[in-house]
Design a protein around this motif. Sequence first.
Motif: not given
Length: 729
Positions: A346-348, A383-384, A386-393, A617-618
Amino acid sequence: MNPFQKNDSKENSFSPVSTEELPPRPQSPPKKTSLKICGTNYPLSIAFIVVNEFCERFSYYGMKAVLTLYFLYFLHWDEDTSTSVYHAFSSLCYFTPILGAAIADSWLGKFKTIIYLSLVYVLGHVIKSFGAIPILGGQMLHRVLAVTGLSLIALGTGGIKPCVAAFGGDQFEEKHAEERTRYFSVFYLSINAGSLISTFITPMLRGDIQCFGEDCYALAFGVPGLLMVIALVVFTMGSKMYKKPPPEGNIVPQVVKCVGFAISNRFKNRAGDISKRQHWLDWGAEKYSKQLIMDVKALTRILFLYIPLPMFWALLDQQGSRWTLQATKMDGNLGFFVLQPDQMQVLNPLLVLVFIPLFDLGIYRLVSKCGINFSSIRKMAVGMILACLAFAVAAAIEIKIDGMVPPQVGPQEVFLRVLNLADGEVRVTVLGDNRSSLLEESIKSFQKIPYYSKLHLNTKSQDFHFHLKYHNFSVYTEHSVEEKNWYSLILHGNGKNISSMMVKDAENKTTNVMTAVRFVNTLHKDVNISLNKDIALSVGEAYGVSAYRTVERGEYPAVHCRTEDKDFYLNLGQLEFAATYLFVIINNTSQGPKAWKMEDMRANRLSIAWQLPQYALVTAGEVMFSVTGLEFSYAQAPSSMKSVLQAAWLLTVAVGNIIVLIVAQFSGLVQWAEFILFSCLLLVVCLIFSIMGYYYVPVKPEDIHSPEDKQIPHIQGDMINLETRKTRL
């Protein structure tokens, strides 16, 4: 340099063309004055379109929220079949936009396509709801109705996807391009608002309301169906206000034939004395009109940019799979509220509702005032990243979780734990085949042992000898074990004798968001235990051991139990996510039977709130990538191919899901390494996309005209003057 802009150094070529092969030009629709919203430049008609999209998204996500449980518990499919059908349905929903776009652009137009396919959509919901009524037929009929309903829903929702957004863009005049950009943001906001509300409401309709003595799936599907009816009615109410551009003709076959002819003609004219042409599509000028060739050039340039895009969706769509599985291994107790693992999704939509106005009214304007040209391509590239950073986290959190979970059992290894249920201390010695001591420890009565001891085997299976010293007794016993398993040695005695039994513990005792429990009954009567209205189990007398049963996380202060002559209640206390518990039923003469609680596998104490950064981030990446991509696809598309490009944009989502399935199936990596792999893949794709975008020349609004506004090339007899221009890729 714009490919459609006149170039002083143009090269003229003259090629024969038949005037009969020029496609017919549709008549211009009459200009109509559209009503505005409160004196702004926003057409009133878009209000109906936005409300329609909100209701349709409520319908889709609400139905989809309970779909897997419907497969599992109502249709009684196993987990693998339920998962396969769920993903097949999701993929179909993103492949059918191609069909909807073709119907809209070549036959019915966007307005009629939305109306007719919405009727198909509603029919699918009706069939799906009837298929969820338990008293209506048997399992075979329910499954047939379910598959039929889902097929119609996939056709309906996928068919109208590329039409609704583009139809809303059609309501704006070209001079109001800024307002049109804001419309796409509001449109995307309505999508996430519908998703947010339905994700909360529909599971409540399923679980909190009983129909025919069980969960009410018919109501959970019926309410989304009702919202789809409302969406259709609202959209129809605005009919007289809409601008309804007519279909441009069967453009997809024309594009395919034009490309095929250009390639074929190029290979037929490979002689050195034939003058070259500045673009490979110019070789189709002998047969196809200049306008069609220019539109196909614009189309292919945009589709070329679409090639890297599926990788972003491969990461974004894992919120409902990999990230939810990660949440099941985390502590959802936030103090003031207990969050379920699947509720983290639901956060998304919630963050999207916050980020869209934040980016649109704040960040983008601030960047513009700083003199930075934040183009659509650059927004999508950020945007891409930021998605990379989200998966690193996410990978960092997964590594932390792995450090807190019990170790894995290797070959020729077992994990052993001793539970002393006797009335006194027992000294336990584990002897190997050669009578060497493998483990020796003293365990007090009902001492909680929070750990397993690792023992090495000589072969895949082996007999262990146990020496038990209890009071004045010394007992030898023997038990067999097999490699890669977890075991509990349960001791019990009454001061006169000591006995033991070996129980195999399942390594993975929980599924999804469930908690696993089992019971040991020390009473001399069988005990029937009702964990809730649906889960009951029986435990045999005199140290009988039950199998594991999964229950929902929560407080269990009074679990009803029954023997042959009396009823009593056990207080199991708080049961945490993904934890497994052993309860020993013992008799207390003053208070009656009670439960002694032991954690087999401890719940992970890492708070689920640690997932918030990766979701933030994502979601920020999604707002910059998806909202911008929707507007970019519409603005850059030729007028005859706007729905086709919207469908191609949605098709990238389907390809992204296929990428996830391939990587998950064949990579063989641990979860944190898989997160790193996805992050690195998207980073490489982002670099490629940035290079492609650097050489892409955006089309300006004034360069995109409808075919009737273009000047017909000057025809001299059977010769047509063709202007070829440089296209910068």
